[in-house]
Write an enzyme that holds these catalytic residues in place. Structure first.
Site, short mmCIF file in Angstrom:
data_model
loop_
_atom_site.label_atom_id
_atom_site.label_comp_id
_atom_site.label_asym_id
_atom_site.label_seq_id
_atom_site.Cartn_x
_atom_site.Cartn_y
_atom_site.Cartn_z
N GLY A 18 6.00 -9.61 40.69
CA GLY A 18 7.24 -9.95 39.99
C GLY A 18 7.75 -11.29 40.48
O GLY A 18 8.95 -11.57 40.49
N GLY A 39 13.80 -13.95 38.95
CA GLY A 39 14.83 -14.54 39.81
C GLY A 39 14.75 -14.07 41.25
O GLY A 39 14.84 -14.87 42.19
N ILE A 40 14.56 -12.77 41.44
CA ILE A 40 14.41 -12.24 42.80
C ILE A 40 13.12 -12.73 43.41
O ILE A 40 13.08 -13.21 44.55
CB ILE A 40 14.44 -10.69 42.80
CG1 ILE A 40 15.79 -10.17 42.35
CG2 ILE A 40 14.09 -10.14 44.20
CD1 ILE A 40 15.81 -8.68 42.04
N ASP A 76 2.71 -12.24 38.74
CA ASP A 76 3.63 -11.84 37.69
C ASP A 76 2.85 -11.86 36.39
O ASP A 76 1.86 -12.59 36.27
CB ASP A 76 4.82 -12.81 37.61
CG ASP A 76 6.05 -12.18 36.94
OD1 ASP A 76 5.97 -11.85 35.74
OD2 ASP A 76 7.09 -12.03 37.61
N ARG A 89 19.44 -6.09 35.03
CA ARG A 89 20.62 -5.49 34.39
C ARG A 89 21.38 -6.53 33.59
O ARG A 89 21.49 -7.68 33.97
CB ARG A 89 21.57 -4.92 35.44
CG ARG A 89 21.14 -3.60 36.00
CD ARG A 89 21.99 -3.23 37.21
NE ARG A 89 23.35 -2.87 36.85
CZ ARG A 89 24.36 -2.81 37.71
NH1 ARG A 89 24.17 -3.11 38.98
NH2 ARG A 89 25.56 -2.46 37.32
N ARG A 131 22.09 0.91 36.65
CA ARG A 131 20.70 0.83 37.11
C ARG A 131 19.81 1.86 36.40
O ARG A 131 18.64 1.63 36.20
CB ARG A 131 20.62 1.00 38.63
CG ARG A 131 21.10 -0.22 39.42
CD ARG A 131 20.88 -0.02 40.91
NE ARG A 131 21.31 -1.17 41.71
CZ ARG A 131 22.50 -1.30 42.26
NH1 ARG A 131 23.42 -0.37 42.07
NH2 ARG A 131 22.79 -2.34 43.00
N ASN A 135 14.67 -1.75 40.36
CA ASN A 135 15.63 -0.68 40.07
C ASN A 135 15.21 0.18 38.89
O ASN A 135 14.45 -0.27 38.05
CB ASN A 135 17.01 -1.30 39.80
CG ASN A 135 17.78 -1.56 41.08
OD1 ASN A 135 17.80 -0.71 41.96
ND2 ASN A 135 18.40 -2.72 41.19
N HIS A 159 20.52 3.87 46.47
CA HIS A 159 20.73 2.45 46.14
C HIS A 159 21.35 2.28 44.75
O HIS A 159 20.97 1.40 44.00
CB HIS A 159 19.41 1.69 46.25
CG HIS A 159 19.52 0.21 46.00
ND1 HIS A 159 20.35 -0.60 46.73
CD2 HIS A 159 18.91 -0.60 45.11
CE1 HIS A 159 20.24 -1.86 46.28
NE2 HIS A 159 19.37 -1.87 45.30
#
EC number: 1.1.1.37
Length: 311
Positions: free
Chosen positions: A7, A11-12, A34, A81, A87, A119, A177
């Site tokens: 991934g 962004g992460i 990715d 999200r 989530r 998530n 979480h």
């Protein structure tokens, strides 16, 4: 040491990859995967940063080349999200993504330490466990739900609220979480005291901090930079444990024999086998005990959703 980020174009993933490229031990390998065709380019971009960390990027349907020989796998793949989503709304898309990636992990690097960021973590970790069990390679000490974002938020918000040095604030966050399953143990923080009102407000802010970011980004995404830093902190702790460093402790969502639920976030001692020991989370206040007990049906439901998805 080889670290794979699945991934990595998101962004992460990009924030995490940047931090790993600059901070991994010299001689490490960083492998980025990715589905997006930009991923090899992300690796080329990072490769221009002058550190002794080799970066390679892979794209397409099959993450196998990125996973070969990996010691640590960090999975942030999935959709983010949007405003109005929680989530659990992500489940329908992200459940299948995690299942498919973990099938490849099971086949390619079954001994790797795996950190799930995607998530809803309460559910995706249970999915990963069931897939690994089906493949006959499940080791509960090598699978983690990364809840470090809740920890760093708690540290930050407490330091802000009390005007203390954030480096001095240590907070255990237990449970899960998402939403009410996130429980910061504010009563245990040394050197600060809170009124009942402050505890209630701070707990709620930590639980809803993800929504705070989603709304502030106005449809443009969710928490990526802070989550990237949290995943980096947790990933580096896994590596320090693998390298034999003593007393490496982080909170994580693990299958650790908790009396509360099959998976439960609490402090764990990390080492060469992943989880060396699940640590007790200590004495809790009446408020915290009530919040813990009240979350359990939600948490158990989230876990069962993951188990049922794989069956």
């Amino acid at each position: 040491m080889k670290v794979a980020v699945l991934g990595a174009a998101g962004g992460i993933g990009q924030a995490l990859a940047l931090l790993l490229k600059t901070q991994l031990p010299a001689g490490s390998k960083l492998s980025l995967y990715d589905i997006a065709p930009v991923t090899p380019g992300v690796a080329v971009d990072l490769s221009h940063i002058p550190t002794a960390v080799e970066v390679k990027g892979f794209c397409g349907e099959d993450p196998t080349p990125a996973l070969e020989g990996a010691d640590v796998v960090l999975i942030s793949a999935g959709v983010a999200r949007k405003p109005g989503m929680d989530r659990s709304d992500l489940f329908n898309i992200n459940a299948g993504i995690v299942r498919n990636l973990i099938e490849k992990v099971a086949a390619t690097c079954p001994k790797a330490l795996v950190g799930i960021i995607t998530n809803p973590v309460n559910t995706t970790v249970a999915i990963a466990a069931e897939v690994l069990k089906k493949a006959g390679v499940y080791d509960k000490n090598r699978l983690f739900g990364v809840t470090t974002l809740d920890v760093i938020r708690a540290e930050t918000f407490v330091a802000e609220a009390k005007g203390v040095d954030v480096a001095s604030v240590k907070v255990n966050v237990i449970g899960g979480h998402s939403g009410v399953t996130i429980l910061p143990l504010l009563s245990q923080i040394e050197g600060v005291n809170f009124s009942d009102e402050e505890v209630a407000a701070l707990t709620k802010r930590i639980q809803n901090a993800g929504t705070e970011v989603v709304e502030a980004k106005a449809g443009g995404g969710s928490a990526t930079l802070s989550m990237g830093q949290a995943a980096f902190r947790f990933g580096m702790s896994l590596i320090r444990g693998l390298q034999g460093e003593a007393n490496v402790v982080e909170c994580a969502y693990v299958d650790g024999g908790s009396e509360h639920a099959v998976f439960f976030a609490q402090p764990v001692l990390l080492g060469k086998n992943g989880v060396e020991k699940v640590l007790p989370y200590g004495e809790v206040s009446a408020f915290e005990a009530n919040a813990r007990d009240a979350m359990l049906d939600t948490l158990k439901g989230d876990i069962q959703l993951g188990v049922d998805f794989v069956k």
